[in-house]
Design a protein around this motif. Sequence first.
Motif, PDB file in Angstrom:
ATOM      1  N   LEU A 136       0.785  -1.308   0.048  1.00 19.47           N
ATOM      2  CA  LEU A 136       0.033   0.050  -0.135  1.00 19.47           C
ATOM      3  C   LEU A 136       1.013   1.267   0.057  1.00 19.47           C
ATOM      4  CD1 LEU A 136      -2.736  -1.113   2.589  1.00 19.47           C
ATOM      5  CD2 LEU A 136      -2.980  -0.762   0.226  1.00 19.47           C
ATOM      6  N   MET A 137       1.871   1.155   0.854  1.00 22.42           N
ATOM      7  CA  MET A 137       3.018   2.417   0.730  1.00 22.42           C
ATOM      8  C   MET A 137       3.399   2.641  -0.259  1.00 22.42           C
ATOM      9  SD  MET A 137       4.377   2.633   4.871  1.00 22.42           S
ATOM     10  CE  MET A 137       5.099   1.041   4.771  1.00 22.42           C
ATOM     11  N   ALA A 138       4.212   1.558  -0.915  1.00 20.58           N
ATOM     12  CA  ALA A 138       4.919   1.705  -2.250  1.00 20.58           C
ATOM     13  C   ALA A 138       3.984   2.115  -3.423  1.00 20.58           C
ATOM     14  CB  ALA A 138       5.454   0.188  -2.789  1.00 20.58           C
ATOM     15  N   ASP A 139       2.655   1.783  -3.390  1.00 21.78           N
ATOM     16  CA  ASP A 139       1.807   2.144  -4.380  1.00 21.78           C
ATOM     17  C   ASP A 139       1.393   3.776  -4.423  1.00 21.78           C
ATOM     18  OD1 ASP A 139       1.858  -0.352  -5.633  1.00 21.78           O
ATOM     19  OD2 ASP A 139      -0.129  -1.059  -4.785  1.00 21.78           O
ATOM     20  N   SER A 140       1.357   3.963  -3.002  1.00 18.79           N
ATOM     21  CA  SER A 140       0.909   5.602  -2.897  1.00 18.79           C
ATOM     22  C   SER A 140       2.061   6.269  -3.344  1.00 18.79           C
ATOM     23  CB  SER A 140       0.630   5.487  -1.281  1.00 18.79           C
ATOM     24  OG  SER A 140      -0.219   5.037  -0.874  1.00 18.79           O
ATOM     25  N   ILE A 141       3.325   5.817  -2.993  1.00 18.03           N
ATOM     26  CA  ILE A 141       4.811   6.543  -3.175  1.00 18.03           C
ATOM     27  C   ILE A 141       4.866   6.555  -4.959  1.00 18.03           C
ATOM     28  CG2 ILE A 141       7.039   6.454  -3.279  1.00 18.03           C
ATOM     29  CD1 ILE A 141       6.840   5.366  -0.140  1.00 18.03           C
ATOM     30  N   GLU A 142       4.668   5.483  -5.487  1.00 17.91           N
ATOM     31  CA  GLU A 142       4.682   5.663  -6.911  1.00 17.91           C
ATOM     32  C   GLU A 142       3.765   6.419  -7.748  1.00 17.91           C
ATOM     33  OE1 GLU A 142       4.682   2.396 -10.492  1.00 17.91           O
ATOM     34  OE2 GLU A 142       3.580   1.635  -8.711  1.00 17.91           O
ATOM     35  N   ALA A 143       2.478   6.419  -7.067  1.00 18.88           N
ATOM     36  CA  ALA A 143       1.480   7.397  -7.478  1.00 18.88           C
ATOM     37  C   ALA A 143       2.137   8.776  -7.639  1.00 18.88           C
ATOM     38  CB  ALA A 143       0.206   7.277  -6.847  1.00 18.88           C
ATOM     39  N   GLY A 144       2.463   9.274  -6.597  1.00 18.79           N
ATOM     40  CA  GLY A 144       3.182  10.784  -6.079  1.00 18.79           C
ATOM     41  C   GLY A 144       4.228  10.668  -7.340  1.00 18.79           C
ATOM     42  N   LEU A 145       5.223   9.717  -7.457  1.00 16.58           N
ATOM     43  CA  LEU A 145       6.251   9.937  -8.330  1.00 16.58           C
ATOM     44  C   LEU A 145       5.869   9.900  -9.760  1.00 16.58           C
ATOM     45  CD1 LEU A 145       8.780   7.544  -6.511  1.00 16.58           C
ATOM     46  CD2 LEU A 145       8.934   9.921  -6.643  1.00 16.58           C
ATOM     47  N   ARG A 146       4.689   9.204 -10.314  1.00 19.10           N
ATOM     48  CA  ARG A 146       4.385   9.232 -11.701  1.00 19.10           C
ATOM     49  C   ARG A 146       3.220  10.345 -12.115  1.00 19.10           C
ATOM     50  NH1 ARG A 146       5.355   4.427 -14.376  1.00 19.10           N
ATOM     51  NH2 ARG A 146       6.255   2.814 -13.216  1.00 19.10           N
ATOM     52  N   ASN A 147       2.605  10.981 -10.955  1.00 16.87           N
ATOM     53  CA  ASN A 147       1.598  11.816 -11.311  1.00 16.87           C
ATOM     54  C   ASN A 147       1.751  13.289 -10.996  1.00 16.87           C
ATOM     55  OD1 ASN A 147      -0.383   9.969 -12.594  1.00 16.87           O
ATOM     56  ND2 ASN A 147       0.030   8.932 -10.615  1.00 16.87           N
ATOM     57  N   VAL A 148       2.869  13.667 -10.197  1.00 11.94           N
ATOM     58  CA  VAL A 148       2.921  14.912  -9.613  1.00 11.94           C
ATOM     59  C   VAL A 148       4.360  15.551 -10.425  1.00 11.94           C
ATOM     60  CG1 VAL A 148       3.794  16.482  -7.603  1.00 11.94           C
ATOM     61  CG2 VAL A 148       2.083  14.513  -7.380  1.00 11.94           C
ATOM     62  N   PRO A 149       4.278  16.459 -11.237  1.00 11.63           N
ATOM     63  CA  PRO A 149       5.311  17.009 -12.065  1.00 11.63           C
ATOM     64  C   PRO A 149       6.582  17.273 -11.185  1.00 11.63           C
ATOM     65  CG  PRO A 149       3.424  18.382 -12.430  1.00 11.63           C
ATOM     66  CD  PRO A 149       3.016  17.366 -11.407  1.00 11.63           C
ATOM     67  N   ASN A 150       6.470  17.651  -9.803  1.00  8.64           N
ATOM     68  CA  ASN A 150       7.746  17.754  -9.051  1.00  8.64           C
ATOM     69  C   ASN A 150       7.340  16.890  -7.629  1.00  8.64           C
ATOM     70  OD1 ASN A 150       9.826  18.422  -7.436  1.00  8.64           O
ATOM     71  ND2 ASN A 150       9.289  20.598  -7.231  1.00  8.64           N
ATOM     72  N   PRO A 151       7.960  15.774  -7.680  1.00 10.13           N
ATOM     73  CA  PRO A 151       7.580  15.084  -6.532  1.00 10.13           C
ATOM     74  C   PRO A 151       8.276  15.411  -5.326  1.00 10.13           C
ATOM     75  CG  PRO A 151       8.499  13.661  -8.262  1.00 10.13           C
ATOM     76  CD  PRO A 151       8.626  14.985  -8.804  1.00 10.13           C
ATOM     77  N   GLY A 152       9.369  16.353  -5.274  1.00  7.88           N
ATOM     78  CA  GLY A 152       9.879  16.883  -4.251  1.00  7.88           C
ATOM     79  C   GLY A 152       8.987  18.016  -3.684  1.00  7.88           C
ATOM     80  N   ASP A 153       7.931  18.479  -4.152  1.00 14.32           N
ATOM     81  CA  ASP A 153       6.911  19.411  -3.683  1.00 14.32           C
ATOM     82  C   ASP A 153       5.866  18.569  -2.959  1.00 14.32           C
ATOM     83  OD1 ASP A 153       5.004  21.461  -3.111  1.00 14.32           O
ATOM     84  OD2 ASP A 153       4.948  22.076  -5.345  1.00 14.32           O
TER      85      ASP A 153
ATOM     86  N   ILE B 140      -5.958   5.855  -5.352  1.00 11.32           N
ATOM     87  CA  ILE B 140      -4.832   5.067  -5.341  1.00 11.32           C
ATOM     88  C   ILE B 140      -5.018   3.736  -5.700  1.00 11.32           C
ATOM     89  CG2 ILE B 140      -2.354   4.670  -4.777  1.00 11.32           C
ATOM     90  CD1 ILE B 140      -3.053   7.628  -5.177  1.00 11.32           C
ATOM     91  N   GLU B 141      -4.855   3.231  -6.751  1.00 14.30           N
ATOM     92  CA  GLU B 141      -5.046   1.732  -6.955  1.00 14.30           C
ATOM     93  C   GLU B 141      -3.819   1.065  -6.447  1.00 14.30           C
ATOM     94  OE1 GLU B 141      -7.764   0.581  -8.311  1.00 14.30           O
ATOM     95  OE2 GLU B 141      -8.460   2.639  -8.930  1.00 14.30           O
ATOM     96  N   SER B 142      -4.301  -0.125  -5.768  1.00  6.03           N
ATOM     97  CA  SER B 142      -3.249  -0.970  -5.116  1.00  6.03           C
ATOM     98  C   SER B 142      -3.863  -2.302  -5.002  1.00  6.03           C
ATOM     99  CB  SER B 142      -2.873  -0.422  -3.767  1.00  6.03           C
ATOM    100  OG  SER B 142      -1.832  -1.176  -3.260  1.00  6.03           O
ATOM    101  N   ILE B 143      -3.627  -3.074  -3.834  1.00  5.09           N
ATOM    102  CA  ILE B 143      -4.422  -4.397  -3.646  1.00  5.09           C
ATOM    103  C   ILE B 143      -5.910  -3.941  -3.133  1.00  5.09           C
ATOM    104  CG2 ILE B 143      -2.386  -5.746  -2.966  1.00  5.09           C
ATOM    105  CD1 ILE B 143      -2.914  -4.928   0.008  1.00  5.09           C
ATOM    106  N   GLN B 144      -6.076  -2.789  -2.866  1.00  5.64           N
ATOM    107  CA  GLN B 144      -7.377  -2.207  -2.440  1.00  5.64           C
ATOM    108  C   GLN B 144      -7.322  -0.701  -2.774  1.00  5.64           C
ATOM    109  OE1 GLN B 144      -9.998  -3.735  -1.145  1.00  5.64           O
ATOM    110  NE2 GLN B 144     -11.093  -1.753  -0.915  1.00  5.64           N
ATOM    111  N   ARG B 145      -8.320  -0.254  -3.172  1.00  6.49           N
ATOM    112  CA  ARG B 145      -8.358   1.274  -3.880  1.00  6.49           C
ATOM    113  C   ARG B 145      -8.004   2.230  -2.312  1.00  6.49           C
ATOM    114  NH1 ARG B 145     -12.578   1.927  -7.458  1.00  6.49           N
ATOM    115  NH2 ARG B 145     -11.130   1.227  -8.741  1.00  6.49           N
ATOM    116  N   LEU B 146      -7.182   2.782  -2.383  1.00  9.82           N
ATOM    117  CA  LEU B 146      -6.955   3.861  -1.353  1.00  9.82           C
ATOM    118  C   LEU B 146      -7.375   5.115  -1.561  1.00  9.82           C
ATOM    119  CD1 LEU B 146      -3.070   3.065  -0.487  1.00  9.82           C
ATOM    120  CD2 LEU B 146      -5.074   2.022   0.511  1.00  9.82           C
ATOM    121  N   ARG B 147      -8.198   5.769  -0.399  1.00 14.91           N
ATOM    122  CA  ARG B 147      -8.831   7.263  -0.630  1.00 14.91           C
ATOM    123  C   ARG B 147      -8.303   7.968   0.434  1.00 14.91           C
ATOM    124  NH1 ARG B 147     -12.683   6.932  -4.807  1.00 14.91           N
ATOM    125  NH2 ARG B 147     -13.481   4.726  -5.054  1.00 14.91           N
TER     126      ARG B 147
END
Length: 77
Positions: A9-26, A39-46
Amino acid sequence: DMNNLLGKLMADSIEAGLRNVPNPGDSKAVRAYLESNPIESIQRLRFSPDSHVGLTDKDVAIVELKDGRWAKADPIR
């Protein structure tokens, strides 16, 4: 086990931020993205501004092995 599930769940949340936010450092932009997109993962996170848990009691079930089959667990007494 639970540690593996939580790690996924944590890895998928982090990946979503890295893939979809232009500056993931922000961090504010990452937070805004996570709070406004499922966030799509083993269960949809909201996530929301009020809750960063990602799952509710309606999203999870506690099961136990009964007579060789998985079934909803009895209430804790």
